[in-house]
Design a protein around this motif. Sequence first.
Motif, PDB file in Angstrom:
ATOM      1  N   ASP A 158      -0.308   2.592 -11.015  1.00  0.00           N
ATOM      2  CA  ASP A 158      -1.080   1.743 -11.922  1.00  0.00           C
ATOM      3  C   ASP A 158      -2.243   2.563 -12.454  1.00  0.00           C
ATOM      4  OD1 ASP A 158      -3.790   0.865 -10.467  1.00  0.00           O
ATOM      5  OD2 ASP A 158      -2.210   0.883  -8.953  1.00  0.00           O
ATOM      6  N   THR A 159      -2.742   2.182 -13.606  1.00  0.00           N
ATOM      7  CA  THR A 159      -3.728   2.995 -14.329  1.00  0.00           C
ATOM      8  C   THR A 159      -4.973   3.287 -13.492  1.00  0.00           C
ATOM      9  OG1 THR A 159      -2.963   2.045 -16.416  1.00  0.00           O
ATOM     10  CG2 THR A 159      -5.090   3.150 -16.439  1.00  0.00           C
ATOM     11  N   HIS A 160      -5.499   2.281 -12.808  1.00  0.00           N
ATOM     12  CA  HIS A 160      -6.716   2.483 -12.010  1.00  0.00           C
ATOM     13  C   HIS A 160      -6.478   3.502 -10.902  1.00  0.00           C
ATOM     14  CE1 HIS A 160      -9.734   1.630  -8.877  1.00  0.00           C
ATOM     15  NE2 HIS A 160     -10.530   1.360  -9.905  1.00  0.00           N
ATOM     16  N   SER A 161      -5.373   3.370 -10.182  1.00  0.00           N
ATOM     17  CA  SER A 161      -5.076   4.291  -9.086  1.00  0.00           C
ATOM     18  C   SER A 161      -4.882   5.708  -9.587  1.00  0.00           C
ATOM     19  CB  SER A 161      -3.815   3.834  -8.341  1.00  0.00           C
ATOM     20  OG  SER A 161      -4.019   2.581  -7.723  1.00  0.00           O
ATOM     21  N   LEU A 162      -4.170   5.865 -10.702  1.00  0.00           N
ATOM     22  CA  LEU A 162      -3.894   7.199 -11.199  1.00  0.00           C
ATOM     23  C   LEU A 162      -5.166   7.909 -11.653  1.00  0.00           C
ATOM     24  CD1 LEU A 162      -0.930   8.712 -12.470  1.00  0.00           C
ATOM     25  CD2 LEU A 162      -2.669   8.810 -14.234  1.00  0.00           C
TER      26      LEU A 162
END
Length: 318
Positions: free
Chosen positions: A233-237
């Motif tokens: 997911d964008t936040h994790s990446l």
Amino acid sequence: MNRELLKISQLKKYYHLSRKKMIKAVDDVSFSVKKGEVLGIVGESGCGKSTLGKSILQLTKPTSGNVIFLDQELTKQSAKEVRRMRRQFQMIFQDPYASIHPRMKMKDVLEEPLIVHKLGTRAERKEVVRSMLELVGLDVSYGERYAHQFSGGQRQRIGIARALITKPKLIIADEPVSALDVSVQAQILNLLADLKEAFELTFLFISHDLSVVRYISDRVAVMYLGKIVEMADTHSLFHQAKHPYTEILLAAVPVIGKGEAAELLFHNEESSTSEKGCPFYGRCHKREAICKDEKPLLEEVSESHYVACHFINREENR
């Protein structure tokens, strides 16, 4: 929202340059996209992003693998069957000027997909074209103009209108804002976000610009030499990137007050194109002996966070 709209399994697209030389533009790629989701595909030029998008839409025939869209296996359908399905999936190109007939008025360009798919009467098609022009922020009178009479941003709005006019379920946007000024990029991105909600669209958003991908995507897949090396997911990446290649890409994003040392993390050796070993081995600053001889698999290292890296996978399992 949880239903898989698109499922890609072991997709490959190889180009044979000679008997001994072959380019693996897309190499064993698998992922799925849920209805209403925006999946960003990011990586350097030449990593296979655009070929992946074209292979999914069957604009170029995959070498092997499966593309399942709306429970239909596209790779096994005839050209006629795929053409009929195109109403449900469309593409926004990087350069709309190259994909718009220079001698056609914009009203005719927009009406053409409706004619091809036999949608509505002539009067109904004219009204749909008028509505679509207004929806993408253009005056109805612009329908009488030709492509050369528009700015880059206006042409991209036309490209978006043409992609949406058949009310598709899936849009593959291939570098849709990279040729535009920064201020115009923001306008187009906001327009795409608004249209996503209005039409309940699902996007595969291809870009080399991490800032753009971060703004619009729910999840991000990072490609390198035809393979997905990290997906999350964008936040994790963006906050917990794990693959060395992703870390370097993120470090290279311009930030006020940051130095320019990021590119020094790359080794100067060529990337590996052999059958064995990690393709990023020659440039990786974290490489180990195993990386040269054994190709890493894309594995889940934390919830919905996948990485193809021996160093990370062993570290996570300690």
